[in-house]
Design a protein around this motif. Structure first.
Motif, PDB file in Angstrom:
ATOM      1  N   CYS A   7       0.831  -1.208   0.000  1.00 58.43           N
ATOM      2  CA  CYS A   7       0.000   0.000   0.000  1.00 58.43           C
ATOM      3  C   CYS A   7       0.864   1.255   0.000  1.00 58.43           C
ATOM      4  O   CYS A   7       0.528   2.255  -0.642  1.00 58.43           O
ATOM      5  CB  CYS A   7      -0.959  -0.004   1.184  1.00 58.43           C
ATOM      6  N   TRP A   8       1.986   1.211   0.714  1.00 58.92           N
ATOM      7  CA  TRP A   8       2.901   2.352   0.750  1.00 58.92           C
ATOM      8  C   TRP A   8       3.425   2.651  -0.652  1.00 58.92           C
ATOM      9  O   TRP A   8       3.456   3.791  -1.096  1.00 58.92           O
ATOM     10  CB  TRP A   8       4.049   2.051   1.711  1.00 58.92           C
ATOM     11  N   ARG A   9       3.817   1.585  -1.365  1.00 54.25           N
ATOM     12  CA  ARG A   9       4.315   1.771  -2.734  1.00 54.25           C
ATOM     13  C   ARG A   9       3.218   2.309  -3.651  1.00 54.25           C
ATOM     14  O   ARG A   9       3.461   3.208  -4.458  1.00 54.25           O
ATOM     15  CB  ARG A   9       4.873   0.464  -3.290  1.00 54.25           C
ATOM     16  N   GLU A  10       2.008   1.768  -3.540  1.00 53.94           N
ATOM     17  CA  GLU A  10       0.894   2.237  -4.363  1.00 53.94           C
ATOM     18  C   GLU A  10       0.554   3.686  -4.038  1.00 53.94           C
ATOM     19  O   GLU A  10       0.244   4.474  -4.932  1.00 53.94           O
ATOM     20  CB  GLU A  10      -0.336   1.346  -4.188  1.00 53.94           C
ATOM     21  N   CYS A  11       0.625   4.053  -2.771  1.00 55.61           N
ATOM     22  CA  CYS A  11       0.374   5.438  -2.366  1.00 55.61           C
ATOM     23  C   CYS A  11       1.358   6.380  -3.051  1.00 55.61           C
ATOM     24  O   CYS A  11       0.977   7.460  -3.530  1.00 55.61           O
ATOM     25  CB  CYS A  11       0.459   5.565  -0.847  1.00 55.61           C
ATOM     26  N   HIS A  12       2.619   5.979  -3.132  1.00 51.84           N
ATOM     27  CA  HIS A  12       3.613   6.820  -3.791  1.00 51.84           C
ATOM     28  C   HIS A  12       3.372   6.908  -5.300  1.00 51.84           C
ATOM     29  O   HIS A  12       3.621   7.964  -5.895  1.00 51.84           O
ATOM     30  CB  HIS A  12       5.029   6.336  -3.480  1.00 51.84           C
ATOM     31  N   VAL A  13       2.878   5.844  -5.906  1.00 51.92           N
ATOM     32  CA  VAL A  13       2.521   5.893  -7.331  1.00 51.92           C
ATOM     33  C   VAL A  13       1.406   6.912  -7.535  1.00 51.92           C
ATOM     34  O   VAL A  13       1.458   7.748  -8.450  1.00 51.92           O
ATOM     35  CB  VAL A  13       2.102   4.488  -7.841  1.00 51.92           C
ATOM     36  N   VAL A  14       0.393   6.867  -6.667  1.00 54.59           N
ATOM     37  CA  VAL A  14      -0.724   7.810  -6.754  1.00 54.59           C
ATOM     38  C   VAL A  14      -0.231   9.237  -6.551  1.00 54.59           C
ATOM     39  O   VAL A  14      -0.617  10.153  -7.296  1.00 54.59           O
ATOM     40  CB  VAL A  14      -1.832   7.440  -5.735  1.00 54.59           C
ATOM     41  N   GLU A  15       0.643   9.454  -5.565  1.00 47.66           N
ATOM     42  CA  GLU A  15       1.194  10.799  -5.319  1.00 47.66           C
ATOM     43  C   GLU A  15       1.936  11.324  -6.545  1.00 47.66           C
ATOM     44  O   GLU A  15       1.803  12.503  -6.900  1.00 47.66           O
ATOM     45  CB  GLU A  15       2.137  10.780  -4.116  1.00 47.66           C
ATOM     46  N   ASN A  16       2.703  10.458  -7.199  1.00 43.71           N
ATOM     47  CA  ASN A  16       3.436  10.875  -8.401  1.00 43.71           C
ATOM     48  C   ASN A  16       2.485  11.220  -9.540  1.00 43.71           C
ATOM     49  O   ASN A  16       2.722  12.174 -10.289  1.00 43.71           O
ATOM     50  CB  ASN A  16       4.430   9.800  -8.836  1.00 43.71           C
ATOM     51  N   LYS A  17       1.408  10.463  -9.677  1.00 41.15           N
ATOM     52  CA  LYS A  17       0.421  10.756 -10.726  1.00 41.15           C
ATOM     53  C   LYS A  17      -0.301  12.072 -10.440  1.00 41.15           C
ATOM     54  O   LYS A  17      -0.579  12.842 -11.362  1.00 41.15           O
ATOM     55  CB  LYS A  17      -0.579   9.606 -10.848  1.00 41.15           C
ATOM     56  N   ILE A  18      -0.592  12.336  -9.164  1.00 39.64           N
ATOM     57  CA  ILE A  18      -1.223  13.611  -8.797  1.00 39.64           C
ATOM     58  C   ILE A  18      -0.273  14.762  -9.124  1.00 39.64           C
ATOM     59  O   ILE A  18      -0.692  15.790  -9.681  1.00 39.64           O
ATOM     60  CB  ILE A  18      -1.618  13.624  -7.304  1.00 39.64           C
ATOM     61  N   ALA A  19       0.996  14.603  -8.799  1.00 39.72           N
ATOM     62  CA  ALA A  19       1.991  15.639  -9.101  1.00 39.72           C
ATOM     63  C   ALA A  19       2.082  15.882 -10.605  1.00 39.72           C
ATOM     64  O   ALA A  19       2.209  17.028 -11.056  1.00 39.72           O
ATOM     65  CB  ALA A  19       3.349  15.246  -8.535  1.00 39.72           C
ATOM     66  N   ALA A  20       1.981  14.814 -11.404  1.00 35.70           N
ATOM     67  CA  ALA A  20       2.010  14.959 -12.861  1.00 35.70           C
ATOM     68  C   ALA A  20       0.780  15.727 -13.347  1.00 35.70           C
ATOM     69  O   ALA A  20       0.895  16.590 -14.232  1.00 35.70           O
ATOM     70  CB  ALA A  20       2.093  13.588 -13.531  1.00 35.70           C
ATOM     71  N   CYS A  21      -0.374  15.445 -12.767  1.00 29.41           N
ATOM     72  CA  CYS A  21      -1.600  16.173 -13.131  1.00 29.41           C
ATOM     73  C   CYS A  21      -1.459  17.651 -12.774  1.00 29.41           C
ATOM     74  O   CYS A  21      -1.828  18.534 -13.569  1.00 29.41           O
ATOM     75  CB  CYS A  21      -2.817  15.590 -12.411  1.00 29.41           C
TER      76      CYS A  21
END
Length: 145
Positions: free
Chosen positions: A77-91
Motif C-alpha cells: 500500500c505504501w508503494r501504491e500510495c507513492h505511485v498515486v502521489e506521483n500521478k497527482i503531481a504529474a496532473c
C-alpha cells in the motif's frame, strides 16, 4: 489441538546518536536501547503487517525519520500510495502548463479527481479545494456537451 507458538519479536540495537536532531531531543533518546518488531494493521488494506526492528533501525538512523513516526501502511500500500502521489503531481504539473485546454478535458479532470480520492484511502489529507474545483469543471464540461 496444538497451540500456535508465536516466536518472540526480533530486536536490533538502537543508537540514538544517529537519529535526527529533533528525535535526539525526545525523551526516547535517553532510554531507547533497542528496537523491537512492531505488528500493526494496514490502514488501507486492513492486512496484518510488521515494522521489523531492522527496518526501524534503517528508518530512524539512516533515513532520519522522526522517532515518533510509526508505519500505518503495509509495503504494498505504501508503494501504491507513492505511485498515486506521483500521478497527482504529474496532473498538477500538466494543469500549471495548460489550464485553459485542460479545463474542458473531462477525461483529464475525472482522472485527476479519482487520484485525489484514491490518495485519501491511504490516509492522505483531503484536498477539498482541488476536489471542488475539479467537480465544478466537470459539471461545466457536462453542461457544454
Amino acid at each position: 489441538m496444538k497451540k500456535k507458538v508465536v516466536p518472540p519479536p526480533a530486536t536490533a540495537p538502537a543508537d540514538p546518536t544517529q537519529w535526527s536532531d529533533k528525535s535526539q531531543g525526545t525523551v526516547a533518546a535517553s532510554f531507547r536501547k533497542h528496537y523491537t518488531d512492531h505488528a500493526y494493521r494496514c490502514r488501507a488494506c486492513r492486512k496484518d503487517a510488521l515494522f521489523s526492528a531492522a527496518e526501524q533501525k534503517i528508518a530512524y538512523e539512516v533515513r532520519k525519520t522522526h522517532i515518533n513516526v510509526q508505519r500505518k501502511l503495509c509495503e504494498a500500500c505504501w508503494r501504491e500510495c507513492h505511485v498515486v502521489e506521483n500521478k497527482i503531481a504529474a496532473c498538477e504539473a500538466q494543469w500549471a502548463q495548460s489550464k485553459p485546454a485542460l479545463a474542458r478535458d473531462a477525461v483529464f479532470l475525472s482522472t485527476w479527481r479519482a487520484l485525489l480520492l484514491a490518495h485519501q484511502r491511504y490516509g492522505a489529507r483531503e484536498n477539498g479545494a482541488a476536489k471542488t474545483m475539479l467537480q465544478k469543471l466537470l459539471d461545466q464540461a457536462a453542461d457544454v456537451n
